[in-house]
Design a protein around this motif. Structure first.
Motif, short mmCIF file in Angstrom:
data_model
loop_
_atom_site.label_atom_id
_atom_site.label_comp_id
_atom_site.label_asym_id
_atom_site.label_seq_id
_atom_site.Cartn_x
_atom_site.Cartn_y
_atom_site.Cartn_z
N ALA A 1 38.25 46.20 45.24
CA ALA A 1 38.15 45.74 46.62
C ALA A 1 36.73 45.92 47.14
O ALA A 1 36.20 45.06 47.86
N GLY A 2 36.09 47.02 46.76
CA GLY A 2 34.70 47.22 47.15
C GLY A 2 33.78 46.18 46.55
O GLY A 2 32.87 45.65 47.22
N MET A 3 34.01 45.86 45.27
CA MET A 3 33.22 44.81 44.63
C MET A 3 33.41 43.48 45.34
O MET A 3 32.45 42.74 45.61
N ARG B 1 34.49 35.99 41.50
CA ARG B 1 35.80 36.56 41.83
C ARG B 1 35.96 37.92 41.15
O ARG B 1 35.30 38.22 40.16
N VAL B 2 36.86 38.70 41.69
CA VAL B 2 37.18 40.01 41.12
C VAL B 2 38.66 40.02 40.73
O VAL B 2 39.53 39.67 41.54
N PHE B 3 38.92 40.41 39.49
CA PHE B 3 40.29 40.54 38.99
C PHE B 3 40.53 42.00 38.62
O PHE B 3 39.71 42.62 37.95
N ASN C 1 38.72 36.62 47.47
CA ASN C 1 38.08 36.62 46.15
C ASN C 1 38.59 37.75 45.27
O ASN C 1 38.08 37.96 44.16
N LEU C 2 39.60 38.47 45.75
CA LEU C 2 40.20 39.59 45.01
C LEU C 2 41.57 39.19 44.47
O LEU C 2 42.41 38.68 45.21
N ARG D 1 43.33 35.37 52.25
CA ARG D 1 44.29 36.40 51.82
C ARG D 1 43.99 36.85 50.40
O ARG D 1 43.78 36.02 49.51
N PRO D 2 43.96 38.16 50.15
CA PRO D 2 43.87 38.63 48.77
C PRO D 2 45.10 38.18 48.00
O PRO D 2 46.15 37.90 48.60
#
Length: 274
Positions: A127-129, A141-143, A170-171, A231-232
Motif C-alpha cells: 500500500a505504501g508503494m 501497478r503493485v501486486f 493501482n494496488l 478502488r483498490p
C-alpha cells in the motif's frame, strides 16, 4: 512484459514438478504453502499481467510484486530462474552455503521486492508503494500475494482501510485462500467466511476465482488491472494447500509437514511418464 502466448496450464504443471524437485533437495523449505500458489504466480509472471524486465529486476518502470507469504513462494524459484532473473544453477543450491535461495526468500534474490519472513506486513508495504507511485504520477501497478492465514494479522486490515481511504486503484491484492494456517484450518481459528463481501465493505473491488484454474486466474487479474475507479482491487483465489501430494493436500497440519523422499520420487517419476 512476458508474452501471454505461453501455454499456462503446461507451465503450471512444470512449476509443480520443479517445486517438488527443489523440496527434495532442500527439505527444510515449506512445500505445502508453495503448492497452493503455483497457478497464481504462473498467471502473474507468464500471463502478461506483470510489466517486468528479468535482466533488470530494479527497472523503474516495473510493476511491483510483493510476495507477502514468502515461505509459500518456493515455487517462485524455478519461475524466476526460467525467466532469467538468475542462473538455473542456483536451484541446486537452495538452502546451501553460497547460494542465494533460502528457505524464506529475501531481497538478495533478484525478483523479490521485500523481506518476507514476518507474515502480515506485505500488504502494508504494498500500500505504501502504491501510494508513492500514485502521488508521483507513475503508471506502475503493485501486486501483493498473501495467504489467508496471515489475514488474521491486524496490520492487514489497517492496510485495507488505508488503501481504500487513499483510493489506491493501482494496488492489487491476491489472496491464496487455501483455508489452512500454520496449525489448523483457518475457519477453526478465525473464520474468513464471506471474505469477498468483507473486502467490498471496506471499499475494495473484488473478484473470486478457482485458484488452480490458471487461465481463469489470468483472466481475472487482467480484468482487475484494467479497472481504474478509485478502488483498490482484490482477487480471492480458492486453492488447496499441498495440492497434488497425497497425505499433504488439504491436511490440517500440512504447513509443518514434509512428504517422505520416497513419495517425492514416486510423484516426480509419475509426472515424467505422463
Amino acid at each position: 512484459m512476458i508474452s501471454n502466448s505461453v501455454n499456462l496450464p503446461d507451465k503450471a504443471k512444470w512449476v509443480w514438478r520443479e517445486t517438488l524437485s527443489v523440496h527434495r533437495r532442500a527439505p527444510e523449505t515449506r512445500i505445502a504453502s508453495s503448492l497452493s500458489s503455483i497457478e497464481i504466480f504462473v498467471a502473474l509472471y507468464y500471463g502478461g499481467v506483470l510489466n517486468i524486465h528479468p535482466t533488470d529486476p530494479r527497472w523503474d518502470g516495473r510493476d511491483r510484486c510483493v510476495i507477502s507469504k514468502g515461505h509459500g513462494s518456493i515455487c517462485m524459484y524455478p519461475i524466476l530462474a526460467d525467466l532469467g532473473f538468475f542462473p538455473a544453477a542456483e536451484l541446486d543450491r537452495v538452502c546451501k552455503a553460497g547460494g542465494i535461495l533460502g528457505g524464506i526468500p529475501d531481497p538478495i534474490i533478484p525478483g523479490y521486492e521485500t523481506v518476507n519472513g514476518s507474515l502480515g506486513h506485505g500488504l502494508g508495504v504494498g500500500a505504501g508503494m502504491a501510494l508513492g507511485l500514485k502521488r508521483g504520477g507513475s503508471k506502475q501497478r503493485v501486486f501483493v500475494v498473501c495467504g489467508d492465514g496471515e489475514l488474521h494479522e491486524g496490520a492487514n486490515w489497517e492496510a485495507i482501510m488505508f488503501a481504500s481511504q487513499h483510493e489506491l486503484d493501482n494496488l492489487h491484492l491476491i489472496v491464496d485462500n487455501n483455508s489452512i494456517a500454520m496449525l489448523g484450518f483457518t475457519d477453526d481459528i478465525v473464520s474468513h467466511a464471506g471474505l469477498v463481501k468483507r473486502l467490498e465493505a471496506f471499499g475494495w473491488q473484488c473478484l473470486e476465482v478457482d485458484g488452480h484454474d490458471v487461465l481463469a486466474v489470468q483472466e481475472q487479474l487482467l480484468s482487475l488491472k484494467a479497472i481504474s475507479n478509485g478502488r483498490p482491487k482484490a482477487l480471492v483465489a480458492r486453492t488447496l494447500k499441498g495440492r497434488g501430494v497425497p497425505g499433504l493436500e488439504n491436511e490440517a497440519l500440512s504447513h509443518i509437514m514434509a512428504p517422505k523422499a520416497e513419495l517425492l520420487e514416486e510423484l516426480l517419476k509419475a509426472s515424467d511418464e505422463r
